[in-house]
Design a protein around this motif. Structure first.
Motif, PDB file in Angstrom:
ATOM      1  N   GLY A 184       0.783  -1.228   0.000  1.00 42.06           N
ATOM      2  CA  GLY A 184       0.000   0.000   0.000  1.00 42.06           C
ATOM      3  C   GLY A 184       0.813   1.276   0.000  1.00 42.06           C
ATOM      4  N   ASP A 185       2.096   1.199   0.349  1.00 43.88           N
ATOM      5  CA  ASP A 185       2.936   2.389   0.451  1.00 43.88           C
ATOM      6  C   ASP A 185       3.693   2.604  -0.862  1.00 43.88           C
ATOM      7  N   GLN A 186       3.356   3.681  -1.564  1.00 47.61           N
ATOM      8  CA  GLN A 186       3.982   3.981  -2.857  1.00 47.61           C
ATOM      9  C   GLN A 186       5.500   4.072  -2.745  1.00 47.61           C
ATOM     10  N   ARG A 187       5.999   4.667  -1.664  1.00 46.80           N
ATOM     11  CA  ARG A 187       7.445   4.831  -1.512  1.00 46.80           C
ATOM     12  C   ARG A 187       8.154   3.484  -1.393  1.00 46.80           C
ATOM     13  N   LEU A 188       7.556   2.558  -0.677  1.00 46.30           N
ATOM     14  CA  LEU A 188       8.160   1.231  -0.548  1.00 46.30           C
ATOM     15  C   LEU A 188       8.157   0.510  -1.888  1.00 46.30           C
ATOM     16  N   VAL A 189       7.086   0.676  -2.658  1.00 49.80           N
ATOM     17  CA  VAL A 189       7.012   0.033  -3.967  1.00 49.80           C
ATOM     18  C   VAL A 189       8.092   0.588  -4.893  1.00 49.80           C
ATOM     19  N   GLU A 190       8.280   1.895  -4.869  1.00 46.68           N
ATOM     20  CA  GLU A 190       9.311   2.496  -5.722  1.00 46.68           C
ATOM     21  C   GLU A 190      10.695   2.006  -5.333  1.00 46.68           C
ATOM     22  N   ARG A 191      10.950   1.883  -4.040  1.00 40.97           N
ATOM     23  CA  ARG A 191      12.251   1.347  -3.608  1.00 40.97           C
ATOM     24  C   ARG A 191      12.386  -0.115  -4.014  1.00 40.97           C
ATOM     25  N   ALA A 192      11.305  -0.877  -3.896  1.00 38.73           N
ATOM     26  CA  ALA A 192      11.347  -2.290  -4.289  1.00 38.73           C
ATOM     27  C   ALA A 192      11.701  -2.425  -5.764  1.00 38.73           C
ATOM     28  N   GLN A 193      11.150  -1.560  -6.594  1.00 37.34           N
ATOM     29  CA  GLN A 193      11.439  -1.622  -8.031  1.00 37.34           C
ATOM     30  C   GLN A 193      12.906  -1.281  -8.316  1.00 37.34           C
ATOM     31  N   ARG A 194      13.457  -0.316  -7.564  1.00 44.12           N
ATOM     32  CA  ARG A 194      14.881   0.004  -7.736  1.00 44.12           C
ATOM     33  C   ARG A 194      15.751  -1.171  -7.312  1.00 44.12           C
ATOM     34  N   LEU A 195      15.376  -1.811  -6.211  1.00 44.36           N
ATOM     35  CA  LEU A 195      16.149  -2.965  -5.745  1.00 44.36           C
ATOM     36  C   LEU A 195      16.027  -4.141  -6.712  1.00 44.36           C
ATOM     37  N   ASP A 196      14.878  -4.270  -7.369  1.00 42.04           N
ATOM     38  CA  ASP A 196      14.723  -5.313  -8.403  1.00 42.04           C
ATOM     39  C   ASP A 196      15.771  -5.130  -9.495  1.00 42.04           C
ATOM     40  N   GLN A 197      15.894  -3.898  -9.991  1.00 39.54           N
ATOM     41  CA  GLN A 197      16.841  -3.627 -11.073  1.00 39.54           C
ATOM     42  C   GLN A 197      18.279  -3.826 -10.609  1.00 39.54           C
ATOM     43  N   GLU A 198      18.553  -3.411  -9.396  1.00 41.05           N
ATOM     44  CA  GLU A 198      19.899  -3.596  -8.849  1.00 41.05           C
ATOM     45  C   GLU A 198      20.250  -5.077  -8.748  1.00 41.05           C
ATOM     46  N   LEU A 199      19.286  -5.895  -8.301  1.00 36.58           N
ATOM     47  CA  LEU A 199      19.535  -7.332  -8.176  1.00 36.58           C
ATOM     48  C   LEU A 199      19.717  -7.971  -9.548  1.00 36.58           C
ATOM     49  N   LEU A 200      18.899  -7.576 -10.520  1.00 38.13           N
ATOM     50  CA  LEU A 200      19.052  -8.124 -11.874  1.00 38.13           C
ATOM     51  C   LEU A 200      20.439  -7.836 -12.423  1.00 38.13           C
ATOM     52  N   GLN A 201      20.925  -6.621 -12.235  1.00 34.02           N
ATOM     53  CA  GLN A 201      22.264  -6.275 -12.708  1.00 34.02           C
ATOM     54  C   GLN A 201      23.329  -7.097 -11.996  1.00 34.02           C
ATOM     55  N   ALA A 202      23.161  -7.287 -10.686  1.00 34.18           N
ATOM     56  CA  ALA A 202      24.135  -8.082  -9.930  1.00 34.18           C
ATOM     57  C   ALA A 202      24.138  -9.535 -10.396  1.00 34.18           C
ATOM     58  N   LEU A 203      22.953 -10.077 -10.676  1.00 34.07           N
ATOM     59  CA  LEU A 203      22.876 -11.461 -11.140  1.00 34.07           C
ATOM     60  C   LEU A 203      23.498 -11.612 -12.527  1.00 34.07           C
ATOM     61  N   GLU A 204      23.298 -10.619 -13.380  1.00 35.82           N
ATOM     62  CA  GLU A 204      23.910 -10.671 -14.715  1.00 35.82           C
ATOM     63  C   GLU A 204      25.432 -10.630 -14.628  1.00 35.82           C
ATOM     64  N   LYS A 205      25.972  -9.800 -13.748  1.00 33.88           N
ATOM     65  CA  LYS A 205      27.422  -9.757 -13.561  1.00 33.88           C
ATOM     66  C   LYS A 205      27.946 -11.077 -13.014  1.00 33.88           C
ATOM     67  N   GLU A 206      27.196 -11.674 -12.109  1.00 33.68           N
ATOM     68  CA  GLU A 206      27.618 -12.950 -11.529  1.00 33.68           C
ATOM     69  C   GLU A 206      27.651 -14.045 -12.587  1.00 33.68           C
ATOM     70  N   GLU A 207      26.689 -14.022 -13.501  1.00 33.63           N
ATOM     71  CA  GLU A 207      26.653 -15.024 -14.575  1.00 33.63           C
ATOM     72  C   GLU A 207      27.836 -14.857 -15.524  1.00 33.63           C
ATOM     73  N   LYS A 208      28.235 -13.620 -15.758  1.00 37.37           N
ATOM     74  CA  LYS A 208      29.386 -13.398 -16.636  1.00 37.37           C
ATOM     75  C   LYS A 208      30.672 -13.895 -15.985  1.00 37.37           C
ATOM     76  N   ARG A 209      30.745 -13.752 -14.661  1.00 33.06           N
ATOM     77  CA  ARG A 209      31.935 -14.239 -13.954  1.00 33.06           C
ATOM     78  C   ARG A 209      31.931 -15.755 -13.851  1.00 33.06           C
ATOM     79  N   HIS A 210      30.737 -16.336 -13.770  1.00 37.47           N
ATOM     80  CA  HIS A 210      30.623 -17.799 -13.598  1.00 37.47           C
ATOM     81  C   HIS A 210      29.661 -18.332 -14.652  1.00 37.47           C
TER      82      HIS A 210
END
Length: 439
Positions: A184-210
Motif C-alpha cells: 500500500g505504500d507507494q514509496r516502498l514500492v518504488e524502492r522495491a522496483q529500484r532494488l529489483d533492477q539492482e539485483l538483476l544487474q548483480a545477477l547478470e554480472k555474476e553469470e558473466k563471472r561464472h
C-alpha cells in the motif's frame, strides 16, 4: 518448550483447547491486564498470592529463567531453593501444556555459524540490503512457498504487504516463481522496483563471472502493485492473474511475511476464494487487530465466556518468551529498564496525577544511568520539569525491588504464549467452520 501440536488434534479437541485457554486466561487476567510500568503505583507485587511472593522473592534473573520459565542454561539442573505452592507449579505446567509447540530460539541457525551477518544459504546478491534476521526469514518462507507451489500446481504467488520486496525478489529471481507483490505504500514500492533492477544487474554480472552456473530459463522480476488490502472486503487486484491462462484458470498461492495485524485476517478471508489454492502466512502485531473484526473470527471462540482479548493481552502475545529467558540467563544490566520506568511513573503521577502511562521516547544506555538520572531524562521527555525535587530514598527503595519487577514481568510472559495460541486456534477453527482445507 513442550506444548500441543494443532495438527494432531481433532475438531472437538481444538474446541476443547479453546475452552481451556479462555478459562485459564480468565483466571490469571489480573496478571495479564497489568502494566509493568505501574508496578509501584498499583503495588502489583501485593496482587500476587502471598505464597507466590515467598517463592519468587529473592530469585535472581537466571533462577527465574530456570525455575519459572523452565528454560535452564546449558548443562544446568533445575533446583528449587524452597517448596513452591501447588498453584504456582500448576500455572507453570498449564502454560506449557496448553500452548502451541514453540521452537526455542537459543541456537544460532546453522546458516550463520560462519558469519553472523550473512546467511550461507543465500548468495551475496540476495543478501544485499537485507538484515540477518530477514535473510533467514525470506529463505525459510520462500522455500516453503516453493514447496507448496509445486504441490498445488500454483500458477502465481501473491505476496501481500510486500514492503521493499525482499521476499518477492527471492521467490521470483531466486526460486523462479511468478510473483505479484501488493503493497500500500507507494514509496516502498518504488524502492522495491529500484532494488529489483539492482539485483538483476548483480545477477547478470555474476553469470558473466561464472558462466558455468547460468540461470535456467528467463528471469521474471516481481510485478509490483500499489494497493491497500482491506481486512473486511475482497481485493479484486489480488485475484487477477498476471498472464492469460488456459480455461482451467489461475491457481494462486497467497503469502505474507510479517502480515501485520488485520493483514493476516485479510489473507484468511481471501483463502475462501476458488482461485486460491494455498496460503502461507506469518502473522505478527496482534495488538493491531481490529476489535471487533480481527478477533475472534470463529463462531466457536466468539461464543465462549471470557474470549475477549483486549489490547494489553494481544500486545503481550507479541513478546518472545524464549528471547526474554535468554536475557534472564545473561542477567545483563538492561533488565533494570522496567524497574526504572516504573519508578519514573511514580514521579510522574506525583507531579501530574492525571498523566498516566505517557510514552517515553527511548533513553539511550539506561544501564549506565543512576536511577535519578533516568528519572530526570524521562521527565523531560514527557514535558515535565527535569529539575523537580526527587525523593532519592524512595527511588533507591524502588531500585532495590528490581528482581521483583523482573519476576512479575516473567509471570506475564509465561502466560503470553497462551494468548497467541488462542488467536491462532481461533483462525484454525474459522477455517474449519468455512470447510476449508489446511494443515
Amino acid at each position: 518448550m513442550p506444548g500441543v501440536s494443532a495438527r494432531g488434534l481433532s475438531l472437538e479437541q481444538r474446541k476443547q483447547l479453546a475452552v481451556n485457554l479462555t478459562r485459564v486466561l480468565a483466571r490469571y487476567r489480573s496478571i495479564l491486564d497489568a502494566y509493568i510500568i505501574e508496578f509501584f503505583t498499583d503495588d502489583l507485587w501485593r496482587t500476587l498470592p502471598g505464597s507466590w511472593q515467598e517463592a519468587l522473592d529473592g530469585l535472581n534473573p537466571p533462577q527465574l529463567a530456570t525455575q519459572l520459565l523452565g528454560m535452564p542454561g546449558e548443562g544446568e539442573v533445575v533446583r528449587y531453593r524452597s517448596v513452591w505452592p501447588l498453584s504456582l507449579l500448576a500455572l507453570k505446567s498449564t502454560a506449557c501444556a496448553l500452548a502451541f509447540t514453540r521452537t526455542p530460539g537459543f541456537q544460532t541457525p546453522s546458516e550463520f555459524l560462519e558469519n553472523p551477518s550473512q546467511s550461507s544459504r543465500l548468495t551475496a546478491p540476495f543478501r544485499k540490503h537485507v538484515r540477518p534476521k530477514k535473510q533467514h526469514e525470506i529463505r525459510r518462507l520462500g522455500e516453503l512457498v516453493k514447496k507448496l507451489s509445486d504441490l498445488t500446481g500454483c500458477t502465481q504467488v501473491v505476496d501481500i504487504g510486500s514492503g521493499q520486496g525482499h521476499l518477492s525478489r527471492f521467490m521470483s529471481l531466486g526460486l523462479g516463481l511468478m510473483v505479484k507483490s501488493i503493497e500500500g505504500d507507494q514509496r516502498l514500492v518504488e524502492r522495491a522496483q529500484r532494488l529489483d533492477q539492482e539485483l538483476l544487474q548483480a545477477l547478470e554480472k555474476e553469470e558473466k563471472r561464472h558462466p558455468q552456473a547460468v540461470h535456467a530459463g528467463p528471469r521474471h522480476s516481481p510485478h509490483h502493485v500499489v494497493r491497500w488490502v482491506e481486512p473486511t472486503a475482497l481485493c479484486e487486484e489480488l485475484l487477477l492473474p498476471l498472464e492469460t491462462l488456459p480455461q482451467s484458470g489461475a491457481r494462486l498461492l497467497l503469502t505474507g511475511l510479517h502480515a501485520c495485524g488485520d493483514l493476516s485476517v485479510a489473507l484468511l478471508r481471501h483463502f475462501s476464494c476458488p482461485e486460491v489454492v494455498a496460503l502461507a502466512s506469518v502473522g505478527c502485531c496482534y495488538m493491531k487487530l481490529s476489535d471487533p473484526g480481527g478477533y475472534p473470527l470463529s463462531q466457536w471462540v466468539a461464543g465462549l465466556p471470557g474470549c475477549e482479548l483486549p489490547y494489553r493481552l494481544r500486545e503481550g502475545a507479541c513478546h518472545a518468551l524464549e528471547e526474554y529467558a535468554k536475557r534472564l540467563q545473561k542477567a545483563g544490566p538492561g533488565l533494570r529498564t522496567h524497574c526504572y520506568r516504573a519508578a519514573l511513573e511514580t514521579v510522574i503521577r506525583g507531579a501530574r496525577p492525571e498523566l498516566r502511562r505517557p510514552g517515553v521516547q527511548g533513553i539511550p544506555r539506561v544501564h549506565e544511568l543512576k536511577i535519578e538520572e533516568y528519572v530526570q531524562r524521562g521527565l523531560q521527555r514527557v514535558g515535565l520539569d527535569p529539575q523537580l525535587p526527587l525523593n532519592l530514598a524512595a527511588l533507591r527503595a524502588h531500585q532495590a525491588q528490581e528482581n521483583r519487577v523482573v519476576a512479575f514481568f516473567s509471570l506475564a510472559l509465561l502466560l503470553a504464549p497462551l494468548v497467541e495460541t488462542l488467536i491462532l486456534l481461533d483462525r484454525l477453527l474459522h477455517l474449519q467452520e468455512q470447510a476449508l482445507p489446511f494443515s
